[in-house]
Design a protein around this motif. Structure first.
Motif, PDB file in Angstrom:
ATOM      1  N   GLY A 171     -20.450   2.170 -42.644  1.00 49.27           N
ATOM      2  CA  GLY A 171     -20.305   0.740 -42.872  1.00 49.27           C
ATOM      3  C   GLY A 171     -19.257   0.085 -42.002  1.00 49.27           C
ATOM      4  N   PHE A 172     -18.482   0.877 -41.263  1.00 52.06           N
ATOM      5  CA  PHE A 172     -17.443   0.329 -40.389  1.00 52.06           C
ATOM      6  C   PHE A 172     -17.778   0.646 -38.936  1.00 52.06           C
ATOM      7  CE2 PHE A 172     -15.386   0.976 -44.450  1.00 52.06           C
ATOM      8  CZ  PHE A 172     -14.649  -0.185 -44.624  1.00 52.06           C
ATOM      9  N   VAL A 173     -17.504  -0.309 -38.066  1.00 53.84           N
ATOM     10  CA  VAL A 173     -17.755  -0.114 -36.644  1.00 53.84           C
ATOM     11  C   VAL A 173     -16.597   0.672 -36.034  1.00 53.84           C
ATOM     12  CG1 VAL A 173     -18.091  -1.235 -34.411  1.00 53.84           C
ATOM     13  CG2 VAL A 173     -19.062  -2.259 -36.487  1.00 53.84           C
ATOM     14  N   LEU A 174     -16.947   1.744 -35.301  1.00 53.94           N
ATOM     15  CA  LEU A 174     -15.948   2.524 -34.575  1.00 53.94           C
ATOM     16  C   LEU A 174     -16.188   2.339 -33.082  1.00 53.94           C
ATOM     17  CD1 LEU A 174     -15.906   5.908 -36.559  1.00 53.94           C
ATOM     18  CD2 LEU A 174     -14.498   3.878 -36.911  1.00 53.94           C
ATOM     19  N   SER A 175     -15.151   2.016 -32.341  1.00 50.43           N
ATOM     20  CA  SER A 175     -15.288   1.805 -30.902  1.00 50.43           C
ATOM     21  C   SER A 175     -15.453   3.132 -30.173  1.00 50.43           C
ATOM     22  CB  SER A 175     -14.050   1.077 -30.355  1.00 50.43           C
ATOM     23  OG  SER A 175     -12.909   1.924 -30.437  1.00 50.43           O
ATOM     24  N   ILE A 212     -27.714   5.266 -36.921  1.00 48.25           N
ATOM     25  CA  ILE A 212     -26.535   4.932 -36.116  1.00 48.25           C
ATOM     26  C   ILE A 212     -26.861   3.690 -35.307  1.00 48.25           C
ATOM     27  CG2 ILE A 212     -24.952   5.676 -34.320  1.00 48.25           C
ATOM     28  CD1 ILE A 212     -25.479   8.538 -35.145  1.00 48.25           C
ATOM     29  N   ILE A 213     -26.121   2.648 -35.531  1.00 48.11           N
ATOM     30  CA  ILE A 213     -26.399   1.344 -34.924  1.00 48.11           C
ATOM     31  C   ILE A 213     -25.410   1.058 -33.804  1.00 48.11           C
ATOM     32  CG2 ILE A 213     -26.513  -1.137 -35.366  1.00 48.11           C
ATOM     33  CD1 ILE A 213     -27.015  -0.278 -38.361  1.00 48.11           C
ATOM     34  N   THR A 214     -25.906   0.603 -32.674  1.00 40.95           N
ATOM     35  CA  THR A 214     -25.042   0.137 -31.597  1.00 40.95           C
ATOM     36  C   THR A 214     -24.680  -1.318 -31.857  1.00 40.95           C
ATOM     37  OG1 THR A 214     -26.128   1.603 -30.003  1.00 40.95           O
ATOM     38  CG2 THR A 214     -24.829  -0.215 -29.112  1.00 40.95           C
ATOM     39  N   LEU A 221     -21.890   2.101 -35.502  1.00 40.52           N
ATOM     40  CA  LEU A 221     -21.769   2.010 -36.952  1.00 40.52           C
ATOM     41  C   LEU A 221     -22.772   2.952 -37.601  1.00 40.52           C
ATOM     42  CD1 LEU A 221     -21.448  -1.117 -39.168  1.00 40.52           C
ATOM     43  CD2 LEU A 221     -23.430   0.360 -39.499  1.00 40.52           C
ATOM     44  N   PHE A 222     -22.295   3.755 -38.554  1.00 43.14           N
ATOM     45  CA  PHE A 222     -23.178   4.610 -39.339  1.00 43.14           C
ATOM     46  C   PHE A 222     -23.565   3.843 -40.592  1.00 43.14           C
ATOM     47  CE2 PHE A 222     -24.208   7.646 -42.610  1.00 43.14           C
ATOM     48  CZ  PHE A 222     -24.897   8.645 -41.956  1.00 43.14           C
ATOM     49  N   SER A 223     -24.871   3.705 -40.816  1.00 42.45           N
ATOM     50  CA  SER A 223     -25.351   2.886 -41.917  1.00 42.45           C
ATOM     51  C   SER A 223     -25.901   3.728 -43.053  1.00 42.45           C
ATOM     52  CB  SER A 223     -26.457   1.941 -41.430  1.00 42.45           C
ATOM     53  OG  SER A 223     -26.924   1.140 -42.491  1.00 42.45           O
ATOM     54  N   ASP A 224     -25.509   3.376 -44.262  1.00 40.32           N
ATOM     55  CA  ASP A 224     -26.138   3.929 -45.451  1.00 40.32           C
ATOM     56  C   ASP A 224     -27.609   3.485 -45.443  1.00 40.32           C
ATOM     57  OD1 ASP A 224     -27.068   4.389 -48.104  1.00 40.32           O
ATOM     58  OD2 ASP A 224     -25.005   4.419 -48.795  1.00 40.32           O
ATOM     59  N   GLN A 225     -28.488   4.264 -46.040  1.00 41.85           N
ATOM     60  CA  GLN A 225     -29.915   3.932 -46.092  1.00 41.85           C
ATOM     61  C   GLN A 225     -30.151   2.524 -46.618  1.00 41.85           C
ATOM     62  OE1 GLN A 225     -32.501   6.052 -45.125  1.00 41.85           O
ATOM     63  NE2 GLN A 225     -33.842   4.302 -45.390  1.00 41.85           N
ATOM     64  N   THR A 226     -29.362   2.100 -47.598  1.00 39.64           N
ATOM     65  CA  THR A 226     -29.556   0.781 -48.208  1.00 39.64           C
ATOM     66  C   THR A 226     -29.181  -0.336 -47.252  1.00 39.64           C
ATOM     67  OG1 THR A 226     -27.335   0.873 -49.160  1.00 39.64           O
ATOM     68  CG2 THR A 226     -29.149   1.669 -50.518  1.00 39.64           C
ATOM     69  N   HIS A 231     -28.929  -4.270 -40.952  1.00 43.27           N
ATOM     70  CA  HIS A 231     -28.336  -4.140 -39.628  1.00 43.27           C
ATOM     71  C   HIS A 231     -29.363  -3.964 -38.519  1.00 43.27           C
ATOM     72  CE1 HIS A 231     -24.202  -3.958 -41.003  1.00 43.27           C
ATOM     73  NE2 HIS A 231     -24.557  -3.106 -41.929  1.00 43.27           N
ATOM     74  N   SER A 232     -30.624  -3.863 -38.855  1.00 39.13           N
ATOM     75  CA  SER A 232     -31.628  -3.535 -37.842  1.00 39.13           C
ATOM     76  C   SER A 232     -31.775  -4.629 -36.796  1.00 39.13           C
ATOM     77  CB  SER A 232     -32.988  -3.275 -38.499  1.00 39.13           C
ATOM     78  OG  SER A 232     -33.447  -4.432 -39.182  1.00 39.13           O
ATOM     79  N   LYS A 233     -31.357  -5.836 -37.120  1.00 40.26           N
ATOM     80  CA  LYS A 233     -31.491  -6.930 -36.171  1.00 40.26           C
ATOM     81  C   LYS A 233     -30.423  -6.888 -35.098  1.00 40.26           C
ATOM     82  CE  LYS A 233     -28.783 -10.069 -39.127  1.00 40.26           C
ATOM     83  NZ  LYS A 233     -28.554  -9.125 -40.216  1.00 40.26           N
ATOM     84  N   GLN A 234     -29.387  -6.040 -35.244  1.00 44.10           N
ATOM     85  CA  GLN A 234     -28.297  -6.033 -34.282  1.00 44.10           C
ATOM     86  C   GLN A 234     -28.663  -5.219 -33.041  1.00 44.10           C
ATOM     87  OE1 GLN A 234     -24.340  -5.476 -35.853  1.00 44.10           O
ATOM     88  NE2 GLN A 234     -25.070  -5.848 -37.913  1.00 44.10           N
TER      89      GLN A 234
END
Length: 234
Positions: A171-175, A212-214, A221-226, A231-234
């Motif tokens: 849920g948190f973005v890591l650089s 894993i979202i860029t 960012l690692f996303s929980d399934q829920t 976040h898919s639009k990012q």
């Protein structure tokens, strides 16, 4: 005892210079100049670290890594004179822990070795076992195992460490800088592609392409399934 490094390098002058420098840094260093001999030597002495050139007589470094990885569990650092991303991907996929140009400044090489040894020590002795459950994706840190739909997935050491770091911060973005510096213990130079390559390899093995979202201009960012649809639009 000083950490033992096996340096596999067929350029004898360069190998000797590297050996002398690393000995002054507190390492014990043995040199092997042939790929086939390196396989036998590494499995016999079980060093703390292997520095493995790619271009070798007898058997190239990638093949050496492939042949020893199932029986040798300490860090392997690939060395190459070529700036070839294909080599980097292949090396990481078959189990190398890091990838360094042979033109690297000696003090940086020593710093990378010390950082990877510190990380390896923490992995072996310092981590408290825990479980992270993301539904179809479950982490068992004590066994360093990740299961997708209750089946273990095959992750290299760099892949597991990076994925575990992201999952712990779900849920948190890591650089890229934070990921690289946390895992390698040295400052990010802005050019190393290790994080991006490893992320790509992990994505191919997970349960969902958006796990894993860029996040543009920020990091990963690692996303929980829920959270996947959100976040898919990012």
């Amino acid at each position: 005892m000083n950490p033992h490094i096996v340096l596999v390098e067929d350029d004898e002058d360069l190998a000797k210079l590297t050996q002398n420098f690393l000995i002054r840094q507190g390492f014990e260093v043995s040199i092997v100049t042939d790929g086939l001999l390196a396989i036998e030597h590494i499995l016999k002495v079980n060093p703390d670290v292997v520095l493995l050139d790619i271009m070798l007589p007898g058997c190239d470094g990638l093949e050496v890594c492939r042949k020893i990885r199932s029986r040798f569990f300490n860090p392997i650092i690939m060395l190459t004179a070529r700036d070839d991303q294909i080599d980097q991907v292949l090396g990481l996929e078959i189990g190398a822990d890091d990838y360094i140009s042979k033109s690297v400044e000696p003090r940086l090489l020593a710093a990378r070795i010390k950082a990877i040894l510190r990380r390896d020590e923490v992995v072996k002795h310092g981590k408290k076992a825990s479980v992270l459950d993301f539904g179809n994706l479950v982490f068992h840190s004590g066994a360093r195992e990740v299961r997708v739909f209750n089946k273990p997935i095959d992750l290299t050491t760099p892949e597991y460490d990076l994925l575990w770091m992201l999952a712990k911060n779900a849920g948190f973005v890591l650089s890229r800088e934070k990921i690289f510096e946390s895992l390698r213990g040295i400052e990010y130079d802005g050019q190393n592609r290790l994080v991006d390559i490893t992320i790509s390899q992990i994505r191919a093995k997970l349960d969902h392409p958006k796990r894993i979202i860029t996040v543009r201009n920020k990091g990963y960012l690692f996303s929980d399934q829920t959270d996947l649809d959100e976040h898919s639009k990012q």
